[in-house]
Design a protein around this motif. Structure first.
Motif, PDB file in Angstrom:
ATOM      1  N   HIS A  24      15.067  10.941  45.598  1.00 61.74           N
ATOM      2  CA  HIS A  24      16.389  10.531  46.066  1.00 61.74           C
ATOM      3  C   HIS A  24      17.091  11.790  46.586  1.00 61.74           C
TER       4      HIS A  24
ATOM      5  N   THR B 138      18.778   6.031  50.362  1.00 57.19           N
ATOM      6  CA  THR B 138      18.660   5.382  49.064  1.00 57.19           C
ATOM      7  C   THR B 138      17.458   5.917  48.302  1.00 57.19           C
TER       8      THR B 138
ATOM      9  N   PRO C  79      21.083   2.375  53.413  1.00 56.22           N
ATOM     10  CA  PRO C  79      21.912   1.191  53.179  1.00 56.22           C
ATOM     11  C   PRO C  79      22.284   0.395  54.432  1.00 56.22           C
TER      12      PRO C  79
END
Length: 136
Positions: A20, A69, A87
């Protein structure tokens, strides 16, 4: 001591890693570690192409979708897959490169030329996942 990820260690499962990242540089660091831990290691050219693809996909996700994400990396005997989730449901757009350097337009054609295959899939939570595949 770091464990070397050998394809033979996982005969029925690809080698995988998820990160991430907060930046393209973070993603490149993870990808570099992932590539060097694979056995047999990918060629130097494949590793450079992998770094370019991840850098471009992650930078574009931050620039155009506002966030990344997750980045998923998978490798098996024949291929390396990069999946970048963001997103936004909006697909990357091909546009004419801006030769003045201010408007971009070079990244998506580069991604498509380096990868064997590029697919944009619906992502979790209404976003998208861009999947790129390189030959191992």
């Amino acid at each position: 001591m770091r464990h070397q990820l050998a394809i033979n260690d996982h005969p029925s499962q690809p080698v995988q890693r998820v990160c991430h990242p907060d930046s393209a540089a973070d993603a490149r660091d993870v990808v570099s570690d992932f590539a060097t831990s694979l056995r047999p290691p990918p060629t130097e050219r494949t590793t450079q192409n992998l770094l370019l693809l991840v850098s471009e996909l992650v930078a574009n996700a931050f620039r155009h979708a506002g966030a990344v994400t997750a980045v998923h990396l998978r490798a098996d005997r024949e291929r390396i897959e990069i999946l970048v989730e963001d997103p936004s449901p909006r697909h990357p757009q091909e546009r004419s490169p801006d030769l003045t350097g201010s408007g971009g337009g070079f990244g998506w054609p580069m991604v498509r030329s380096l990868a064997l295959d590029v697919v944009v899939l619906p992502g979790p939570g209404g976003g998208k996942t861009v999947q790129a595949v390189l030959a191992r």
